[in-house]
Design an enzyme around this catalytic site. Sequence first.
Site, PDB file in Angstrom:
ATOM      1  CG  ASP A  17      -2.046  -0.992   1.161  1.00 14.33           C
ATOM      2  OD1 ASP A  17      -2.635  -1.134   0.077  1.00 14.33           O
ATOM      3  OD2 ASP A  17      -2.329  -1.637   2.198  1.00 14.33           O
ATOM      4  NE  ARG A  96      -2.221   2.065  13.016  1.00 15.12           N
ATOM      5  CZ  ARG A  96      -1.406   1.064  13.325  1.00 15.12           C
ATOM      6  NH1 ARG A  96      -0.531   1.185  14.301  1.00 15.12           N
ATOM      7  NH2 ARG A  96      -1.458  -0.071  12.655  1.00 15.12           N
ATOM      8  CG  ASP A 125      -5.065   1.538  11.672  1.00 15.28           C
ATOM      9  OD1 ASP A 125      -5.497   1.647  12.843  1.00 15.28           O
ATOM     10  OD2 ASP A 125      -4.327   0.616  11.301  1.00 15.28           O
ATOM     11  CB  SER A 174      -3.255  -7.680   6.836  1.00 14.04           C
ATOM     12  OG  SER A 174      -3.088  -6.439   7.444  1.00 14.04           O
TER      13      SER A 174
END
Length: 418
Positions: A17, A96, A125, A174
């Site tokens: 990504d 985060r 996220d 993932s």
Amino acid sequence: MPEGNGTVALAFSGGLDTTVCVPLLKEEYGYDDVIGVTVDVGQPEYEFDEAEETAEALDVEHFVVDAKAEFADLCLRSVTANADYQGYPLGTALARPVIATAILDVAKEQGCSAVAHGCTGKGNDQLRFEAVWRDSDLEVIAPVRELGLTREWENEYAAEKDLPVEGGDGGRYSIDTNIWSRSIEGSELEDPGTIPDDDIYKWTENPDGKESELLEIEFEDGIAVAVDGEELNSVDLIQTVNETAGAHGIGRTDMMEDRMLGLKVRENYEHPAATVLLTAHEALEGLVLTQEERQFKAQVDQQWSHKAYQGLIDAPIVEALEGFIDSTQERVTGTVTVKLEGGHCRPVARDSEYAVYSEEAASFDSEDVTGGIEQKDATGVAKYHGFQSRLAKQVTAKVKANKENEAVADGGDPESQE
Ligand code: ARG
């Protein structure tokens, strides 16, 4: 090709990504330059190597920010709120805001005009990153979401552009790893009916045949400060407990998680230290807090955890909740011994000078309760106990009997009258 928008700081992992985001930020968004920022919250070493190598191959200037200690402190602080969301101790969620803040700092230092992430439009996220970033003057860009990219498209694009991505997505799942938890999602795990292979776990071992072990955790104002008598800083403490408890298979969670956007997803986590520290902390609160403090704190803790899940630990309500939490934690000082056994952790001893406990009062062996109260003083309490319920039942029975008598006197069948 649009250009002239200056430099954009990209949250960079070196995965598919974020790798495709680099050329896209130039081609589609008109940025002249992209810098990559990776924030260290305790990922494994190879993730930094991968990020470094990919950045070099892409000719992207790469910054690594060490936020391990700050993040570990936050994890231990989350324990004062017994933080968990639906059974998940919030590893990704807590990380985060720390990551987003560190990236924003680099972006400002480097004179960037924008910040970007490679999150999709389906997860949590994107919201957590942007909650931090949108509190600045910088432009916020989310190429994967905004351009509607799919993994398939990204793989094709990477091949076409000859981008440095090994085997596309670098693995079947993932994975998001930091010092507090390891999250595994995707592939066959997405189906809630699939039993995961044991090899998805890296921190937790199969405990079969492993002998049990005791571990003593010391808390000061609700914060874990020592393990088995050895004082440790937050990073070392969490790492030590992860290793010790992981060997007993402690801290696996396989759950359905309700994401912020409403999607229900199957998630797998491992978090040995979080499980041990949360268990021990709650056991100590059980010893030192009053019944009504514990009852009310459960609600405060749940609110705190929910805001943490949303990535909003900076919200004014969190500060207010922490006012309550902190005032209770002053007494959460002492030690708890937990037994690690067969994938489980349970408290087996607790000790604190703040214990709301009187041996004399609770003991079956002594006559005196405390402060001059004697056993027989409870007689009055026992007589009153359940008084309202008894009265309510008696009144109801009396009213029913009266109605039946009236119906019989009227010559009808009491059942059919209504
Ligand atoms: N669903 C979790 C959360 O929102 C963790 C997601 C972790 N990401 C991953 N790629 N495994 O907090």
